[in-house]
Write a protein that holds these residues in place. Structure first.
Motif, PDB file in Angstrom:
ATOM      1  N   PHE A   1       0.844  -1.202   0.000  1.00  0.00           N
ATOM      2  CA  PHE A   1       0.000   0.000   0.000  1.00  0.00           C
ATOM      3  C   PHE A   1       0.879   1.254   0.000  1.00  0.00           C
ATOM      4  CE2 PHE A   1      -2.163   3.270   2.594  1.00  0.00           C
ATOM      5  CZ  PHE A   1      -3.279   3.468   1.817  1.00  0.00           C
ATOM      6  N   LEU A   2       1.916   1.216   0.817  1.00  0.00           N
ATOM      7  CA  LEU A   2       2.789   2.386   0.894  1.00  0.00           C
ATOM      8  C   LEU A   2       3.598   2.536  -0.384  1.00  0.00           C
ATOM      9  CD1 LEU A   2       3.992   2.032   4.560  1.00  0.00           C
ATOM     10  CD2 LEU A   2       2.297   3.585   3.654  1.00  0.00           C
TER      11      LEU A   2
ATOM     12  N   GLY B   1       1.284   3.945  -2.912  1.00  0.00           N
ATOM     13  CA  GLY B   1       0.759   5.260  -2.539  1.00  0.00           C
ATOM     14  C   GLY B   1       1.817   6.345  -2.481  1.00  0.00           C
ATOM     15  N   ILE B   2       3.009   6.031  -2.014  1.00  0.00           N
ATOM     16  CA  ILE B   2       4.009   7.091  -1.846  1.00  0.00           C
ATOM     17  C   ILE B   2       4.774   7.340  -3.140  1.00  0.00           C
ATOM     18  CG2 ILE B   2       6.076   7.806  -0.602  1.00  0.00           C
ATOM     19  CD1 ILE B   2       5.150   6.217   1.755  1.00  0.00           C
TER      20      ILE B   2
END
Lengths: 471, 497
Positions: free
Chosen positions: B149-150, B153-154
Motif C-alpha cells: 500500500f505504501l 501510494g508514496i
C-alpha cells in the motif's frame, strides 16, 4: 470483623485524594506537585494490588464486594492506563491552562469509582461506583471552562448520562422487585426464567451500560464529548470508563443473569452488529481526529461486545483481551495527537497531518502502526484482538456475526487508510514542535513497541487472561 | 534439527529493514542504505540457492521443518518447504535484489523508506511460501498489504491514491472470509497445522463453504475475472520496482495458495468447483487478452496480459494432472521472470520519456538497438515462443487441459494466439516504425546497470526455455504426492456415496 486489607488499594486512593485536596488548599501553586503525586499514588495503588496474591477470591461486606481474578486484572489494567493517561497529558494541560489542582484529583476519584464498579457484586454498590466515576467525568469534560465546546460537551454528557443512569436505576429496581435482592449471587438464585419484569430490568440495565461504553444506539454523546473535551480528558474517556463498564457488563450478564442468556444474548448481538457497522460507516466522513476516534471507538466496542455475546468463557476472555489491546492502541493514537503542537496550539484535524512523514518520520511511523493496527491488519496487535474475538464467535457457530464483523473491518479500514494517505501521500506542511515531555515519549514508545512486536510472543497475555473463568 | 535456514530467510531482510530504518540519513547515506539493502537481499538469494542445493527433491514430505510454540495451545509457528514452495522462495529472493538495483533511476525521493518497504515485503513473501500453519500463512499473506500500500501510494504515479486504496480494500475484502474459514477449520478439526490437516482430511460437508471462502481471497489476489480490476490500476500507478514485485511475486501467492490450500485441503470441493474455475479462467484468458489488445498504456497492457497468464495458471492447477500442475508452477515462475523483465523494460523507457503511452513511441530500434534486442527476448517469452520459459509452462498446461477436456483446451489455445497478437503488436508499435518525436532521437541506449539487470533476466528465461529440467525435477515428486492424495480423497468420497 471484615477483612479490610483486601481493599487497601481503594482506601489508599481515597486517602490520597483527601490529602491532595488539603495540600491544594494550603499550598499555593501546587498543581504540578499534586499532578506528580497523583501519578505516584497510582503506582502505590498498583503496588498494593500486587501485594496480595492475585488468585484469591473473596467477597466482602455481606457479599457485596468481590475481589477475584477478573476484578484484580481489570483494576490493574485500569490503573495502568490511568498512569499512562496522566503521564502522557502532563504537558498538554499546562499548555491549554487547565493545570488546576482539581484536575488530577477528579481523575483519581473517577478511578476510585471505577474500581468500586469493577469489584461490585451488588446493584447498589455498583450504582454508587458508577455515579462516582460519572460525576467526576462530567466535570472533567467541561474542565476547559472558557471553551464553549468543552462546556457543551460537559453539559451534553451530563444530561444524557443522567438519563441513562435513570434507566439503569429503574432496571435495578425492577430486578430487585422481581428477585427480592440486590445482591448478584442472590439474584442469580432467585432468577425466574419466565418473568417479564426481569427481562425488562435486564434490558434497562444493558441500556445504561451500553451508554457508558457508547454502543449503538446509545452512542450519540460520544462524538460531541470526544471532540469538545480537552484531549487529555478525551483519552481518559476513550479508555478508562470502557474498561470499567466492560468489567461490570461481564459481571452482571454472567453472574446474576446467566440463566436467562436466551433473553439478553440477542440484544448484545444487535448492539454489537449495530456498533460495528455504524462505527465503520459514520467515521468515513469525519474531519476531526478526535471525532473520528470517537466513531472508531464505537466500532471497537462492537467487537468487544461480540465476544461478550457468545455466552462462553472463551468469549469473555476474548473481550477482555480486546479491551486490553484496544487500550494500548488508543493510548498510542492519543500520544501522537499530543505531539501535534505548534506555537502553544494543538492540532486535531486530519488535514493537519498532511505530509507529516516528511518532517516527523518516527511520529508518522507510530501513527502508521497504530492506524493499521486499529484497522486490524496482521501482524500488528489489532489483528490478534479481532482474531481472538472471532475465534470465540465462530466457536459458537455465530457465522453471520463473524462475517458482518469482518466486513465492517474492511469498511473501517477505509478511513484509517485515509489518515495514512494524508500522512504519507500528501504534500508537507509546517513542522511541529519536537520537544515533548518524557512521559509522553515513554507512553508512545511503550505502546508502539507493544503494538508492533506483540506478534513475536503472543502467549503471555493469553495465559494471563485464560485464568479468568466466570462461568 | 539443524540451522533454522527458513527462519533466517524470513528474518534476514526484516533485520536489514529495521537497521536501515533506524540508520541516520546523511546526504550520501542513501547510497550506504542501498548497498546494505542490496547486500542483505543478495545474501538472502545466496542462502536460498544454498537451500535449493540442500533440498532433496526425491522426498514428498515437507523438509527443513521448524516448529515453535507460538500462541500456546492454539497456533504453532511452523515452517517447512516441499518441491512446490522452494521455487517460489528462490524466485522471491531473486527478484528482490533486482528491485533494489532498479531503484537507482526510478525512485527519486525517500529512497530509504522505499528500501525498507521492499525488504519487509521480501521477508513477508518468503514467509507466505514456507508457512505450514494457516494462521501464520494468513499473517504473512495479509501483512504484505501494508508495505505494498505504501509503495503504490508514496512512490506511485498520478492516480496512486485511488489505486492504492483499491488494491488494499479489494484484497482485504477477499481475505476476511478466508480468516473466518481458517477459524472454522480450527474448530472443526482442532488444528491449523497443514501437515496435520493433510493427513486428517476435512469432512466433505464442510469443504464446499470453506473452499469458497479461500477462493474469495485467492481469486482477488490471482486475480481472476471479474475481480481483476484492481490489478491494472495498481500496476500502472506503482513505481517500477513495485510493479515488478506485484507481478512477479504477489500474484504467485494466490496461485501457490490454490495449490497448497484449495487443492490440498479441500480436494472434494475442488473437484466440485472445477467448472467454475474453468469458466473463469477461460474468460480471463480470452477476455483480458482482447482487452490487452486495445490498451494504449504499456504498463496496462502488460497488466492485462498478467491476468491472462494467471488464467492459464488456474486452469492448469485444476486439471489435476501431473503436466497441468507442473505447467502451472512453471508458468508462474516463468511469468514471474518475464513480467518482471517487461515492467523493468517499460521502466527504462519511461525514465527517458516520462510517458507510458504506446503512441508516443516508435522507431526505437535504430536509437536503442540493445534495448530492442532484450525487449524482443522478453516479448517472445511472454508470447510463449519455443525456446523461452513461457513456452514450457503454457505447453504443459495445455497438455494437462487436453487430457481433461478438449473444448477447454481448444479455447485456451486461442489465448496463446491472442497473446502473440497483443505482445508482438506492442513490440511493433514501440520498437519499429517511424520515429515520430524528436525526443526519441535523444534517448540514450541502455546503460551498464540496466544491461546488467535485464541480462540477468534474459539468462534464466532462455535457459529454462531450453532446459526446464531443474525446475521440473524439483517439483515432480511433490506434485505426484499431491495428485495421489487428491485422487484417494476423491475415490474415498465416491465410495462413501
Amino acid at each position: 470483623m471484615i477483612n479490610l486489607n483486601f481493599i487497601y488499594s481503594e482506601i489508599f486512593l481515597c486517602l490520597a485524594i483527601m490529602l491532595f485536596l488539603l495540600i491544594g488548599v494550603f499550598k499555593k501553586n501546587s498543581s504540578y506537585l499534586i499532578y506528580n503525586l497523583s501519578i505516584l499514588s497510582l503506582f502505590g495503588c498498583l503496588a498494593l494490588i500486587f501485594s496480595f496474591p492475585i488468585n484469591i477470591s473473596v467477597e466482602l461486606f455481606n457479599n457485596s464486594y468481590k475481589i477475584d481474578y477478573l476484578s484484580t486484572y481489570m483494576k490493574i489494567l485500569l490503573i495502568l492506563s490511568g498512569i499512562f493517561v496522566l503521564l502522557s497529558s502532563s504537558k498538554y494541560i499546562q499548555i491549554i491552562k487547565i493545570n488546576k489542582i482539581e484536575y488530577p484529583i477528579l481523575i483519581l476519584s473517577s478511578v476510585v469509582g471505577m474500581m468500586v464498579m469493577i469489584s461490585s457484586n451488588d446493584l447498589i454498590l455498583f450504582y454508587i461506583g458508577l455515579e462516582l466515576q460519572s460525576l467526576s467525568l462530567y466535570v472533567l469534560a467541561s474542565f476547559n471552562r472558557d471553551n464553549i465546546l468543552s462546556s457543551e460537551s460537559g453539559l451534553k454528557y451530563f444530561v444524557l448520562s443522567a438519563l441513562s443512569s435513570g434507566l439503569l436505576l429503574y432496571g435495578c429496581s425492577l430486578i430487585y422487585g422481581f428477585s427480592g435482592s440486590t445482591n448478584f449471587n442472590l439474584i442469580s438464585e432467585n432468577m425466574n426464567q419466565n418473568s417479564y419484569g426481569v427481562t425488562f430490568g435486564v434490558v434497562f440495565i444493558i441500556t445504561g451500560l451500553a451508554f457508558k461504553i457508547s454502543a449503538v444506539p446509545f452512542h450519540m454523546w460520544a462524538p460531541d464529548v470526544y471532540e469538545g473535551s480537552p484531549t487529555s480528558v478525551t483519552i481518559f474517556f476513550a479508555i478508562l470508563p470502557k474498561i470499567a463498564a466492560l468489567a461490570v457488563f461481564i459481571r452482571i450478564l454472567y453472574v446474576p443473569f446467566l440463566n436467562i442468556i436466551d433473553q439478553w444474548q440477542i440484544i448484545i448481538v444487535f448492539l454489537s452488529i449495530a456498533s460495528m457497522l455504524f462505527g465503520a460507516i459514520a467515521a468515513i466522513g469525519q474531519k476531526n481526529l478526535k471525532r473520528l476516534i470517537a466513531y472508531s471507538s464505537i466500532g471497537h466496542m462492537g467487537y468487544a461486545l461480540a465476544g461478550l455475546s457468545t455466552g462462553t468463557n472463551l468469549g469473555i476472555q476474548s473481550s477482555i483481551t480486546y479491551i486490553s489491546i484496544y487500550l494500548f492502541m488508543n493510548l498510542a493514537f492519543f500520544c501522537c495527537l499530543f505531539m501535534l503542537r505548534r506555537d502553544e496550539k494543538y492540532f486535531e484535524n486530519i488535514e493537519d497531518l498532511s505530509g507529516l512523514s516528511k518532517n516527523h518520520p518516527i511520529l508518522s511511523f507510530s501513527l502508521l502502526i497504530v492506524l493499521f493496527s486499529l484497522a486490524g491488519i496482521p501482524p500488528l496487535v489489532g489483528f490478534f484482538a479481532k482474531f481472538y474475538i472471532f475465534t470465540a464467535v465462530v466457536e459458537q457457530s455465530m457465522y453471520s456475526l463473524a462475517i458482518i464483523g469482518l466486513l465492517s473491518t474492511v469498511i473501517a479500514a477505509f478511513y484509517y487508510l485515509r489518515i495514512i494517505k494524508v500522512i504519507y501521500f500528501d504534500p508537507e506542511k509546517e513542522i511541529y514542535e519536537k520537544n515533548h515531555s518524557i512521559g509522553l515519549k515513554i507512553s508512545l514508545a511503550f505502546s508502539t513497541i507493544f503494538i508492533l512486536f506483540y506478534f513475536i510472543y503472543p502467549s503471555p497475555l493469553i495465559e494471563i487472561i485464560e485464568k479468568i473463568n466466570i462461568i | 534439527m539443524g540451522f533454522p535456514i527458513l527462519s533466517s530467510l524470513i528474518l534476514l531482510p526484516l533485520l536489514g529493514a529495521i537497521f536501515i530504518f533506524f540508520s541516520k540519513s546523511k546526504s550520501n547515506a542513501h547510497l550506504t542504505s542501498k548497498y546494505l539493502a542490496l547486500f542483505v537481499s543478495f545474501s538472502n538469494f545466496i542462502l536460498s540457492l544454498y537451500l535449493w542445493h540442500l533440498f532433496d527433491p526425491s522426498i514428498a514430505e515437507f523438509q527443513f521443518l521448524e516448529e515453535q510454540s507460538w500462541i500456546k495451545g492454539f497456533v504453532n509457528y511452523k515452517v517447512g518447504i516441499d518441491g512446490i514452495s522452494i521455487l517460489f522462495i528462490i524466485l522471491t529472493a531473486f527478484i528482490a535484489p533486482l528491485c533494489i538495483v532498479s531503484v537507482n533511476s526510478t525512485v527519486k525521493y525517500r529512497l530509504k523508506d522505499f528500501l525498507v518497504a521492499i525488504l519487509v515485503m521480501e521477508s513477508l513473501m518468503i514467509g507466505v511460501f514456507c508457512s505450514l500453519d494457516l494462521v501464520i500463512f494468513y499473517l504473512f499473506f495479509e501483512g504484505g498489504l501494508i508495505p505494498m500500500f505504501l509503495i503504490i501510494g508514496i512512490w506511485g504515479g498520478e492516480r496512486r491514491v485511488y489505486s492504492a486504496f483499491k488494491f488494499f480494500l479489494y484484497t482485504l475484502l477477499g481475505s476476511v472470509l478466508m480468516l473466518v474459514a481458517i477459524i472454522s477449520i480450527y474448530w472443526i478439526t482442532g488444528s491449523t497445522d497443514i501437515t496435520y490437516l493433510y493427513n486428517l482430511g476435512i469432512d466433505a460437508k464442510y469443504q464446499y463453504l470453506l473452499w469458497l471462502a479461500f477462493f474469495s481471497s485467492f481469486a482477488v489476489k490471482t486475480p481472476m475475472w471479474p475481480v481483476h480490476t484492481w490489478l491494472p490500476d495498481a500496476h500502472v500507478e506503482a513505481p517500477t520496482a513495485g510493479s515488478v514485485l506485484l507481478a512477479a511475486i504477489l500474484l504467485k501467492m494466490a496461485g501457490y495458495g490454490f495449490i497448497r490450500f484449495s487443492v490440498g485441503l479441500f480436494p472434494i470441493a475442488s473437484e466440485y468447483f472445477i467448472p467454475l474455475i474453468y469458466i473463469l479462467s477461460l474468460i480471463a484468458i480470452i477476455y483480458t487478452s482482447l482487452v490487452a489488445l486495445m490498451q494504449e498504456d504499456m504498463k496496462k497492457l502488460i497488466a492485462y496480459s498478467s491476468v491472462a497468464h494467471m488464467g492459464f495458471v488456474t486452469l492448469g492447477i485444476f486439471t489435476f494432472t501431473q503436466q497441468g500442475l507442473e505447467g502451472s508452477i512453471f508458468q508462474m515462475i516463468s511469468h514471474g521472470l518475464v513480467s518482471a523483465a517487461l515492467f523493468l523494460s517499460v521502466g527504462v523507457v519511461y525514465e527517458r520519456m516520462h510517458t507510458r503511452l504506446i503512441s508516443n513511441y516508435g522507431g526505437l530500434v535504430s536509437i536503442m538497438p540493445k534495448y530492442a534486442i532484450v525487449l524482443m527476448v522478453f516479448t517472445l517469452g511472454a508470447v510463449g515462443l519455443p525456446g523461452t520459459s513461457g513456452f514450457i509452462g503454457e505447453f504443459l498446461i495445455l497438455i494437462g487441459a487436453f487430457k481433461k477436456s478438449f473444448l477447454v483446451a481448444a479455447i485456451a489455445s486461442i489465448g496463446v494466439i491472442l497473446s502473440a497478437a497483443y505482445m508482438l503488436w506492442l513490440y511493433k508499435r514501440v520498437v519499429f516504425g517511424e520515429i515520430k518525436k524528436d525526443e526519441i532521437k535523444k534517448m540514450p541506449d541502455l546503460n551498464r546497470a540496466e544491461i546488467f539487470i535485464l541480462s540477468l533476466l534474459v539468462l534464466p528465461i532462455i535457459f529454462f526455455g531450453f532446459y526446464p529440467e531443474p525446475l521440473l525435477s524439483t517439483t515432480e515428486i511433490s506434485i505426484e504426492n499431491l495428485i495421489e492424495m487428491y485422487n484417494t480423497n476423491i475415490n474415498l468420497n465416491l465410495v462413501e456415496k
